[in-house]
Motif scaffolding. Structure first.
Motif, PDB file in Angstrom:
ATOM      1  N   VAL A 195       0.840  -1.201   0.000  1.00  0.00           N
ATOM      2  CA  VAL A 195       0.000   0.000   0.000  1.00  0.00           C
ATOM      3  C   VAL A 195       0.874   1.251   0.000  1.00  0.00           C
ATOM      4  O   VAL A 195       0.635   2.203  -0.761  1.00  0.00           O
ATOM      5  CB  VAL A 195      -0.942  -0.013   1.210  1.00  0.00           C
ATOM      6  N   VAL A 196       1.916   1.253   0.835  1.00  0.00           N
ATOM      7  CA  VAL A 196       2.793   2.421   0.933  1.00  0.00           C
ATOM      8  C   VAL A 196       3.557   2.649  -0.369  1.00  0.00           C
ATOM      9  O   VAL A 196       3.677   3.785  -0.849  1.00  0.00           O
ATOM     10  CB  VAL A 196       3.776   2.251   2.118  1.00  0.00           C
ATOM     11  N   SER A 197       4.069   1.568  -0.944  1.00  0.00           N
ATOM     12  CA  SER A 197       4.885   1.700  -2.161  1.00  0.00           C
ATOM     13  C   SER A 197       4.041   1.880  -3.407  1.00  0.00           C
ATOM     14  O   SER A 197       4.488   2.490  -4.391  1.00  0.00           O
ATOM     15  CB  SER A 197       5.782   0.478  -2.335  1.00  0.00           C
ATOM     16  N   GLY A 198       2.838   1.310  -3.410  1.00  0.00           N
ATOM     17  CA  GLY A 198       2.024   1.304  -4.613  1.00  0.00           C
ATOM     18  C   GLY A 198       2.545   0.365  -5.677  1.00  0.00           C
ATOM     19  O   GLY A 198       2.191   0.498  -6.852  1.00  0.00           O
ATOM     20  N   GLN A 199       3.363  -0.623  -5.257  1.00  0.00           N
ATOM     21  CA  GLN A 199       4.029  -1.501  -6.215  1.00  0.00           C
ATOM     22  C   GLN A 199       3.727  -2.972  -5.921  1.00  0.00           C
ATOM     23  O   GLN A 199       3.356  -3.332  -4.795  1.00  0.00           O
ATOM     24  CB  GLN A 199       5.541  -1.263  -6.187  1.00  0.00           C
ATOM     25  N   PRO A 200       3.890  -3.848  -6.911  1.00  0.00           N
ATOM     26  CA  PRO A 200       3.601  -5.275  -6.719  1.00  0.00           C
ATOM     27  C   PRO A 200       4.647  -5.962  -5.854  1.00  0.00           C
ATOM     28  O   PRO A 200       5.785  -5.504  -5.738  1.00  0.00           O
ATOM     29  CB  PRO A 200       3.598  -5.829  -8.145  1.00  0.00           C
ATOM     30  N   LEU A 201       4.250  -7.105  -5.281  1.00  0.00           N
ATOM     31  CA  LEU A 201       5.124  -7.871  -4.391  1.00  0.00           C
ATOM     32  C   LEU A 201       4.968  -9.346  -4.682  1.00  0.00           C
ATOM     33  O   LEU A 201       3.875  -9.820  -4.992  1.00  0.00           O
ATOM     34  CB  LEU A 201       4.754  -7.568  -2.935  1.00  0.00           C
ATOM     35  N   SER A 202       6.065 -10.083  -4.560  1.00  0.00           N
ATOM     36  CA  SER A 202       6.006 -11.538  -4.627  1.00  0.00           C
ATOM     37  C   SER A 202       6.811 -12.123  -3.481  1.00  0.00           C
ATOM     38  O   SER A 202       7.772 -11.509  -3.004  1.00  0.00           O
ATOM     39  CB  SER A 202       6.529 -12.064  -5.971  1.00  0.00           C
ATOM     40  N   PHE A 203       6.407 -13.300  -3.037  1.00  0.00           N
ATOM     41  CA  PHE A 203       7.139 -14.016  -1.993  1.00  0.00           C
ATOM     42  C   PHE A 203       7.295 -15.473  -2.400  1.00  0.00           C
ATOM     43  O   PHE A 203       6.553 -15.984  -3.250  1.00  0.00           O
ATOM     44  CB  PHE A 203       6.442 -13.905  -0.628  1.00  0.00           C
ATOM     45  N   SER A 204       8.280 -16.142  -1.809  1.00  0.00           N
ATOM     46  CA  SER A 204       8.555 -17.543  -2.134  1.00  0.00           C
ATOM     47  C   SER A 204       7.623 -18.445  -1.339  1.00  0.00           C
ATOM     48  O   SER A 204       7.406 -18.222  -0.136  1.00  0.00           O
ATOM     49  CB  SER A 204      10.004 -17.891  -1.792  1.00  0.00           C
ATOM     50  N   MET A 205       7.088 -19.476  -2.008  1.00  0.00           N
ATOM     51  CA  MET A 205       6.193 -20.415  -1.329  1.00  0.00           C
ATOM     52  C   MET A 205       6.586 -21.853  -1.673  1.00  0.00           C
ATOM     53  O   MET A 205       6.614 -22.243  -2.841  1.00  0.00           O
ATOM     54  CB  MET A 205       4.737 -20.171  -1.733  1.00  0.00           C
ATOM     55  N   VAL A 206       6.918 -22.623  -0.630  1.00  0.00           N
ATOM     56  CA  VAL A 206       7.219 -24.044  -0.786  1.00  0.00           C
ATOM     57  C   VAL A 206       6.483 -24.804   0.312  1.00  0.00           C
ATOM     58  O   VAL A 206       6.047 -24.220   1.306  1.00  0.00           O
ATOM     59  CB  VAL A 206       8.738 -24.338  -0.689  1.00  0.00           C
ATOM     60  N   GLN A 207       6.379 -26.110   0.119  1.00  0.00           N
ATOM     61  CA  GLN A 207       5.859 -26.968   1.176  1.00  0.00           C
ATOM     62  C   GLN A 207       7.052 -27.578   1.901  1.00  0.00           C
ATOM     63  O   GLN A 207       7.797 -28.385   1.334  1.00  0.00           O
ATOM     64  CB  GLN A 207       4.962 -28.073   0.620  1.00  0.00           C
ATOM     65  N   ALA A 208       7.237 -27.202   3.161  1.00  0.00           N
ATOM     66  CA  ALA A 208       8.347 -27.716   3.963  1.00  0.00           C
ATOM     67  C   ALA A 208       7.860 -28.841   4.863  1.00  0.00           C
ATOM     68  O   ALA A 208       6.728 -28.815   5.361  1.00  0.00           O
ATOM     69  CB  ALA A 208       8.948 -26.595   4.804  1.00  0.00           C
ATOM     70  N   ASP A 209       8.727 -29.816   5.092  1.00  0.00           N
ATOM     71  CA  ASP A 209       8.358 -30.961   5.930  1.00  0.00           C
ATOM     72  C   ASP A 209       7.944 -30.536   7.333  1.00  0.00           C
ATOM     73  O   ASP A 209       7.031 -31.128   7.927  1.00  0.00           O
ATOM     74  CB  ASP A 209       9.541 -31.929   6.034  1.00  0.00           C
TER      75      ASP A 209
END
Length: 577
Positions: free
Chosen positions: A256-270
């Protein structure tokens, strides 16, 4: 006349539309026409009849930050169909930097991304301080494909705070303001975005937590304000999400503050096998709320290559192995072929100062012979642990013999993440979510233990053709997922589509022949340091900005790649779409 015409291929245009047999005409590095039986003639023409024609892969998660300063070829990504790579992920990189902090940033990269420190010391020229200086150093060297870079939080923090930053001390209001200003300057100069890591898994080569772990909200928001000041940039995050609600609230606030897109890493961990489901719920809610948040997902297990040439294998922590660990490969193999040495090592208890190795050494149920072609979705019944049980022998005996095979060049496959249930069904669910991206190839990183840079090729071979253990995907949607979708997610709207006005980044693929080869070790980094390499059959040609850069995986010598500075708009005629 035009520069190039690719004739009669089955064209997947990158939008997800059904393929059509068509010609693709190229002039001045851009597509000028796509259609059947074009009357245009090319200075060069390529017969693509019976072949697939696709946009080049846009790989948004790599770590070529060092390699792009000393090597013109972004291998192995560029030999596997990538025409654009984005570096500077996970908060690690080499600018901005003060001379006294060179070693700090090398130790950080070496620990987090398993890139040999000696190679970095030898290869990095360090003829830069500011981020803009670093980009200019990258531009001075021609490249085979386009590269984009991001501002790494670790380097930024150390630059502003010095030793206090490396020690994870809280930033002052003045230091936060400086980080905001430097981020805005770097984005304005052409950095594609900002990246950070907030996971306890990431450590320096000395075993210390990275500088950005636990960075306070005020610091993160100040950096987001830097993106807002520049009016551009993407945010890339790695997190443990231990306090999920709190962490997601921070990510949303940064967007919201930046007004820019974001991505994060998603894995299934044991250790947290259902966390990804909770992440997807919050991801979908962000999208419903109008926030352009995406999760980067690997299309197969994040897999360790366990081998005598690599960074990890189950016997590193055995006392007897310590006596031979510094021998050349042939010496290790000779010693390990001695029956008395074998019996003694297998009977030994591991040393306790190798916790990571010891944690995987007993996981026999997750160790597999990789095979040729490599099998990245092996049946649990094929594990060395299950095979040993059926034979009534100690699993370490099978593992030992497998490591010594092929003169010690063999690798075992250890699916570290995304394989809790012994299949890729959950990965398919992740990939099918419209709010996820195909990513996490880690090209240029983990060079002694992981070789996931071939993910874009695997997405085609396994998910669209070879999978036998569950549902597949359609070719058109997989191609879109690693061309148009990844390009748009990071603001590169001038590529990823085969249509007039777009960059002429093209793969010509013999799909029937497309096949990954097993990873192998080469010693071609500075100082002769090692890195895992992988090749594929079936890439007839890879074209970057209208120039053929590889034919059947072999370089042509053309180096048309550029440093990408900032977001790139869609072609004028198509911007409205």
């Amino acid at each position: 006349m035009v520069d190039l015409v690719v004739r009669g291929g089955l064209v997947f245009d990158g939008t997800g539309a059904a393929p059509v047999v068509a010609d693709v005409a190229v002039q001045d590095g851009r597509v000028v026409a796509v259609g059947p039986d074009l009357a245009l003639k090319g200075d060069e023409e390529i017969d693509a009849a019976g072949k697939m024609v696709t946009p080049g892969w846009v790989d948004i998660h790599t770590h070529y930050d060092g390699q792009i300063t000393w090597d013109s070829r972004m291998t192995p990504s560029s030999t596997l169909g990538a025409t654009t790579v984005v570096a500077g992920n996970c908060g690690v990189g080499f600018a901005p930097v003060r001379p006294q902090d060179h070693d700090t940033l090398i130790r950080l990269m070496e620990g987090v991304e398993d890139i040999p420190g000696a190679a970095l010391h030898e290869g990095l020229s360090w003829d830069w301080e500011s981020f803009d200086d670093y980009m200019k150093a990258v531009e001075r060297l021609p490249h085979d494909i386009d590269v984009a870079v991001q501002v790494p939080h670790g380097a930024l923090r150390v630059y502003v705070m010095g030793e206090r930053g490396a020690n994870r001390d809280p930033a002052t209001a003045e230091e936060n303001a400086t980080m905001r200003r430097l981020t805005a300057e770097a984005i304005s100069a052409g950095a594609l975005g900002f990246s950070t890591t907030r996971t306890m898994v990431h450590r320096t080569a000395d075993g210390d937590l990275t500088p950005t772990i636990g960075a306070a909200r005020d610091e993160m928001i100040a950096i987001a304000q830097g993106l807002a000041d520049a009016g551009s940039g993407v945010l890339q995050i790695v997190s443990d999400f231990r306090e999920m609600d709190e962490e997601f609230a921070l990510l949303r606030e940064m967007m919201v503050v930046s007004g820019q897109p974001l991505s994060f890493s998603m894995v299934q961990a044991d250790v947290v096998p259902d966390q990804w489901r909770h992440l997807m719920t919050r991801l979908d809610q962000a999208a419903e709320d109008g926030l352009p948040m995406k999760a980067q997902v690997a299309g197969r297990p994040v897999g360790l290559m366990l081998g005598l040439q690599g960074s990890a294998h189950p016997f590193i922590s055995r006392p007897s192995y310590q006596a031979i660990k510094d021998l050349p490969l042939a010496g290790k193999v000779a010693a390990m072929r001695d029956p008395d040495f074998r019996a003694r090592l297998i009977a030994e208890a591991p040393l306790k100062d190798h916790p990571f190795i010891n944690s995987l050494a007993g996981a026999h149920h997750k160790m597999f012979e990789l095979g040729d072609p490599p099998n990245y979705e092996p049946d649990p019944s094929e594990s060395l642990g299950r095979r040993a049980k059926a034979l009534g022998v100690n699993p370490d005996e099978l593992i030992y013999d497998a490591l010594v095979a092929d003169e010690g060049r063999a690798f075992l496959y250890f699916p570290m993440h995304n394989y809790v249930e012994g299949s890729l069904d959950n990965v398919r669910t992740m990939l099918a979510n419209p709010n996820t991206l195909s990513g996490l190839s880690d090209g240029g990183a983990h060079v002694g233990a992981i070789c996931d840079v071939s993910l874009p090729t695997y997405m085609l071979t396994h998910w669209c053709r070879d999978r036998t253990r569950g549902a597949k995907f359609e070719l058109a949607e997989v191609i879109r997922s690693q061309t148009l979708d990844t390009a748009r997610a990071v603001g590169l709207e001038d590529r990823g589509v085969l249509a007039p006005g777009y960059l002429a980044d093209i793969n010509i693929i013999d799909f029937d022949r497309l096949r990954l080869k097993p990873p192998y070790m080469v010693y071609d980094l500075p100082t002769g340091a090692r890195r895992l390499m992988q090749e594929a059959d079936g890439y007839v040609a890879t074209i970057k900005s209208g120039q053929v850069i590889y034919r059947e995986g072999q370089p042509t010598g053309a180096l048309p790649g550029q440093l990408i500075r900032g977001f790139q708009p869609a072609p004028q005629a198509l911007a409205a779409e």
